[in-house]
Motif scaffolding. Structure first.
Motif, PDB file in Angstrom:
ATOM      1  N   ASN A  82      34.711  -2.045   6.534  1.00  0.00           N
ATOM      2  CA  ASN A  82      33.658  -1.354   7.263  1.00  0.00           C
ATOM      3  C   ASN A  82      32.422  -2.254   7.237  1.00  0.00           C
ATOM      4  O   ASN A  82      31.922  -2.590   6.161  1.00  0.00           O
ATOM      5  N   PRO A  83      31.928  -2.698   8.388  1.00  0.00           N
ATOM      6  CA  PRO A  83      30.820  -3.673   8.388  1.00  0.00           C
ATOM      7  C   PRO A  83      29.541  -3.150   7.756  1.00  0.00           C
ATOM      8  O   PRO A  83      28.727  -3.940   7.259  1.00  0.00           O
ATOM      9  N   ILE A  84      29.358  -1.824   7.737  1.00  0.00           N
ATOM     10  CA  ILE A  84      28.176  -1.269   7.077  1.00  0.00           C
ATOM     11  C   ILE A  84      28.271  -1.499   5.575  1.00  0.00           C
ATOM     12  O   ILE A  84      27.296  -1.888   4.926  1.00  0.00           O
ATOM     13  N   HIS A  85      29.458  -1.279   5.017  1.00  0.00           N
ATOM     14  CA  HIS A  85      29.659  -1.555   3.598  1.00  0.00           C
ATOM     15  C   HIS A  85      29.408  -3.024   3.298  1.00  0.00           C
ATOM     16  O   HIS A  85      28.780  -3.373   2.281  1.00  0.00           O
ATOM     17  N   VAL A  86      29.925  -3.911   4.157  1.00  0.00           N
ATOM     18  CA  VAL A  86      29.750  -5.349   3.931  1.00  0.00           C
ATOM     19  C   VAL A  86      28.266  -5.702   3.917  1.00  0.00           C
ATOM     20  O   VAL A  86      27.803  -6.447   3.046  1.00  0.00           O
ATOM     21  N   ALA A  87      27.507  -5.179   4.878  1.00  0.00           N
ATOM     22  CA  ALA A  87      26.070  -5.463   4.946  1.00  0.00           C
ATOM     23  C   ALA A  87      25.363  -4.997   3.680  1.00  0.00           C
ATOM     24  O   ALA A  87      24.509  -5.718   3.122  1.00  0.00           O
ATOM     25  N   GLU A  88      25.700  -3.804   3.212  1.00  0.00           N
ATOM     26  CA  GLU A  88      25.072  -3.261   2.006  1.00  0.00           C
ATOM     27  C   GLU A  88      25.443  -4.078   0.766  1.00  0.00           C
ATOM     28  O   GLU A  88      24.592  -4.433  -0.046  1.00  0.00           O
ATOM     29  N   ARG A 127      37.999  -6.652  16.840  1.00  0.00           N
ATOM     30  CA  ARG A 127      37.437  -5.979  15.670  1.00  0.00           C
ATOM     31  C   ARG A 127      36.405  -6.863  14.975  1.00  0.00           C
ATOM     32  O   ARG A 127      35.336  -6.400  14.549  1.00  0.00           O
ATOM     33  N   PHE A 128      36.723  -8.155  14.842  1.00  0.00           N
ATOM     34  CA  PHE A 128      35.790  -9.072  14.194  1.00  0.00           C
ATOM     35  C   PHE A 128      34.470  -9.137  14.951  1.00  0.00           C
ATOM     36  O   PHE A 128      33.391  -9.078  14.349  1.00  0.00           O
ATOM     37  N   ASP A 129      34.540  -9.266  16.254  1.00  0.00           N
ATOM     38  CA  ASP A 129      33.315  -9.381  17.046  1.00  0.00           C
ATOM     39  C   ASP A 129      32.442  -8.138  16.906  1.00  0.00           C
ATOM     40  O   ASP A 129      31.213  -8.233  16.809  1.00  0.00           O
ATOM     41  N   GLU A 130      33.083  -6.957  16.892  1.00  0.00           N
ATOM     42  CA  GLU A 130      32.307  -5.731  16.700  1.00  0.00           C
ATOM     43  C   GLU A 130      31.676  -5.707  15.302  1.00  0.00           C
ATOM     44  O   GLU A 130      30.490  -5.362  15.143  1.00  0.00           O
TER      45      GLU A 130
END
Length: 350
Positions: A82-88, A127-130
């Motif tokens: 989940n990119p939000i988790h990665v950012a956090e 998926r990666f681009d998103e």
């Protein structure tokens, strides 16, 4: 040229997972003492050749064991996360380390990993681009909103906590095909070059990146990262002997083929957008001198220094040295190798 090390956390036969972790943590502490610039970790799932499923978790641990080393993800497989988790999580590691995180990201390639997470490998590029758009959006926009095919925000999001490095830790995109290199060069995102590509291909990748970035008016004064297997010995003869011993004990295609290849499980052919990936595996030649001449940074100090200078001249500023991800070296032998490299090779670039 900066010098970082790459760690796969290979769990060899007879080793427990805690022993693997202890081995690499001890090496990382030595790397700081020897003056290396950074350490980068690989993410893998369901494999003995990679026992770190979350690189940011391990880097948080290493942040507390080091003071100066840059801490890199090589790579976070964004489509699996989940990119939000990665950012956090990345922001948290950057804070814990005092701003030392290098955030390497990529789309992955292994069918078995995507299958076991219930994902279609053919969707990995989309998926990666998103995920990348969400990641960058969260780092650069307050009240960020997004609506895509795979991800969308229900409410405007503001990332918390914020990383030390603004707007975000340095980003590096794993790139194999010329198409991928051009795509991210146009956005000014530096590449992490393919570790299995021969010298000629990584030279072409760097040239393509700089040409494309310049054409799109983006800053070309960034750090491109090259990943290589590295081995230095007292003589070329000794290095060739060690290489032959390694090649006899390890089939490098095991990491890229069999159940680990980017195969469409329905057709048996290359998964969508992985055609170049499989084509480039032909470079993994069985020809005895292939690795010596075209793939690895290996030899006596003079030869190794010359190879590294060639990589520097290609346009790379950080050499990701894989001293032993797939070579089973006892801890003291590995430490001896690292000390020799630091004493005989690194001073030529300082």
């Amino acid at each position: 040229m900066k010098f970082s090390t790459f760690h796969l956390f290979h769990q060899f036969a007879g080793m427990s997972a805690p022993e693997v972790y202890g081995y690499h943590v001890e090496l990382v502490e030595l790397l700081e003492e020897l003056g290396f610039d950074g350490v980068w970790l690989a993410e893998h799932h369901f494999h003995d050749f990679g026992t770190v499923p979350n690189t940011l978790t391990m880097l948080a641990h290493l942040a507390g064991r080091t003071e100066r080393l840059r801490l890199g993800t090589g790579i976070v497989v964004l489509p699996l996360r989940n990119p939000i988790h990665v950012a956090e999580e990345a922001a948290m590691v950057d804070l814990l380390s005092g701003g030392r995180l290098e955030l390497g990201v990529g789309r992955g390639y292994q069918s078995i990993e995507f299958e076991n997470f219930g994902l279609d490998l053919a969707e990995s590029r989309d998926r990666f681009d998103e995920c990348l758009d969400v990641l960058l959006g969260l780092y650069t926009t307050e009240g960020f909103e997004y609506r895509g095919r795979f991800h969308e925000t229900t409410h405007p999001l503001t990332l918390w906590p914020k990383p030390v490095q603004r707007p975000h830790p340095p980003l590096h995109v794993a790139a194999i095909s010329p198409e991928t290199v051009r795509k991210y060069a146009a956005r000014g995102l530096p590449i992490l070059a393919d570790p299995a590509a021969p010298f000629a291909r990584i030279a072409e990748a760097a040239q393509t990146w700089h040409k494309t970035a310049a054409a799109h008016g983006v800053d070309t004064d960034v750090e491109l990262v090259a990943s290589r297997v590295v081995y230095v010995a007292e003589s070329n003869e000794r290095a060739r002997e060690e290489q032959a011993r390694f090649e006899a004990a390890f089939d490098r295609t095991r990491v890229f083929l069999a159940g680990n290849a980017p195969i469409d499980l329905k057709t048996g052919g290359a998964a969508k957008s992985y055609e170049y990936h499989l084509e480039r595996l032909k470079d993994l030649s069985a020809e005895p001198d292939f690795a010596w001449n075209q793939l690895e940074v290996i030899g006596d100090p003079e030869r190794v220094i010359g190879q590294i200078k060639s990589i520097e001249d290609m346009g790379y500023g950080n050499l990701l040295c894989d001293f032993g991800s797939t070579r089973r070296l006892p801890l003291e032998e590995m430490k001896k190798l690292l000390r020799f490299f630091a004493a005989e090779v690194m001073p030529a670039f300082r």
